[in-house]
Scaffold this active site. Structure first.
Site, PDB file in Angstrom:
ATOM      1  N   TYR A 169       0.881  -1.162   0.000  1.00 24.46           N
ATOM      2  CA  TYR A 169       0.000   0.000   0.000  1.00 24.46           C
ATOM      3  C   TYR A 169       0.922   1.217   0.000  1.00 24.46           C
ATOM      4  O   TYR A 169       1.483   1.568   1.045  1.00 24.46           O
ATOM      5  CB  TYR A 169      -0.927  -0.010   1.215  1.00 24.46           C
ATOM      6  CG  TYR A 169      -1.861   1.193   1.318  1.00 24.46           C
ATOM      7  CD1 TYR A 169      -2.630   1.380   2.465  1.00 24.46           C
ATOM      8  CD2 TYR A 169      -1.993   2.127   0.294  1.00 24.46           C
ATOM      9  CE1 TYR A 169      -3.508   2.470   2.575  1.00 24.46           C
ATOM     10  CE2 TYR A 169      -2.840   3.214   0.384  1.00 24.46           C
ATOM     11  CZ  TYR A 169      -3.602   3.374   1.534  1.00 24.46           C
ATOM     12  OH  TYR A 169      -4.469   4.454   1.646  1.00 24.46           O
TER      13      TYR A 169
ATOM     14  N   LYS B 199      -1.308  -1.023  -4.299  1.00 18.51           N
ATOM     15  CA  LYS B 199      -2.307   0.053  -4.333  1.00 18.51           C
ATOM     16  C   LYS B 199      -1.501   1.342  -4.147  1.00 18.51           C
ATOM     17  O   LYS B 199      -0.910   1.556  -3.090  1.00 18.51           O
ATOM     18  CB  LYS B 199      -3.336  -0.108  -3.221  1.00 18.51           C
ATOM     19  CG  LYS B 199      -4.188   1.133  -3.066  1.00 18.51           C
ATOM     20  CD  LYS B 199      -5.291   0.995  -2.061  1.00 18.51           C
ATOM     21  CE  LYS B 199      -4.813   0.863  -0.652  1.00 18.51           C
ATOM     22  NZ  LYS B 199      -5.885   1.165   0.329  1.00 18.51           N
TER      23      LYS B 199
END
Ligand SMILES: O=C(O)C(=O)C[C@H](O)[C@H](O)CO
Length: 281
Positions: free
Chosen positions: A128, A153
């Site tokens: 992330y 992400k």
């Protein structure tokens, strides 16, 4: 063109996680076309959750679906490792982690952090990346050096930065609501959208428009999403999402938890009125 929603964490008024509300929310989002649930992200107040609370969110969600990305990161590696081990016994898409935040640390420490997680995990490990929040940019070159990351992400206004991860052949999503359409239209694996908590229908409409070659409608709906997100930012984005889920999805997801304070009654009413003007469902 996957739609991933980083779900809110529904708290009771005394700050406990309400697992029933988690299940209700996940069931509804899946019904509305959401493909993957991301738990303990930013919208889920991940950095404010204990390891036990992160586990609770994962357990409640996986009761409904195995299409789960389980964010396990923290500034206590042993806690992170406990959650990675816990996930090893479960079926899910991946565990994910932001890099160690707040502290200024050498790049080697970040590389080792992710290598340590990979060595413990029998599941896929996703990054992330959220440079503006963590102060660290784990870019495509670093991901290549880490060597065991299979998805990312990237919450980043710089779409070219996100696109670079695709060269590594890994699952790649952008986490900016304002780039939802771009993410779905330009070769990424999909979008991660916090606004998807309250407006999954808009994300679905953007996807359908793109599939039908109707870019005009896709852009129109992207602007509706941007206007809704900008409205939430004016009053406290993460608190506002709880209000708009109830307003647009018709059920409560409880409250945020202090110091992410719930909106006042007056602020909530004004927010909802403005939001209805923006998104005439
Ligand atoms: O909330 C998350 O975890 C997301 O990925 C969505 C965005 O990155 C985040 O809310 C910042 O806007």
């Amino acid at each position: 063109m996957e739609i991933v929603v980083p779900i809110v964490t529904p708290f009771t008024s005394d700050g406990k996680i309400d697992e029933t509300k988690v299940r209700t929310h996940v069931e509804n989002l899946l019904k509305k076309g959401v493909d993957i649930i991301f738990v303990n992200g930013t919208t889920g107040l991940g950095p404010a959750l204990s390891a036990e609370e992160k586990r609770k969110m994962f357990d409640a969600t996986i009761e409904v679906t195995d299409k789960v990305i389980f964010q396990v990161g923290s500034l206590n590696l042993s806690e992170t490792m406990e959650l990675v081990s816990y996930a090893n016994k479960k079926d899910l898409i991946a565990v994910a982690s932001y890099p160690p935040y707040y502290f200024s640390i050498p790049k080697e420490f970040i590389v080792k952090y992710f290598k340590d997680i990979c060595s413990k995990s029998s599941n896929a490990v996703y990054l992330y990346n959220y440079p503006s929040a963590t102060g660290k940019d784990v870019d495509a070159d670093m991901v290549k050096e880490i060597g065991c990351i299979s998805g990312v992400k990237d919450t980043n206004p710089d779409f070219a930065h996100t696109l670079r991860y695709k060269e590594l052949g890994i699952k790649t999503y952008n986490g900016s609501d304002s780039l939802a359409m771009t993410s779905m239209a330009s070769g990424l694996d999909g979008t991660v959208s916090g606004a998807g908590n309250y407006a999954p229908e808009i994300l679905n409409q953007i996807r359908e428009s793109l599939r039908n070659g109707d870019v005009g409608s896709a852009i129109k709906n992207q602007f509706v999403l941007i206007d809704l997100v900008n409205l939430t930012k004016r009053v406290g984005q993460f608190s506002a999402i709880y209000e708009l889920v109830e307003e647009f999805q018709g059920y409560s997801v409880g409250y945020p938890r202090d110091p992410i304070y719930p909106l006042s009654k007056d602020s909530s009413e004004k927010l909802r009125e403005e939001a209805r003007k923006i998104w005439k469902k």
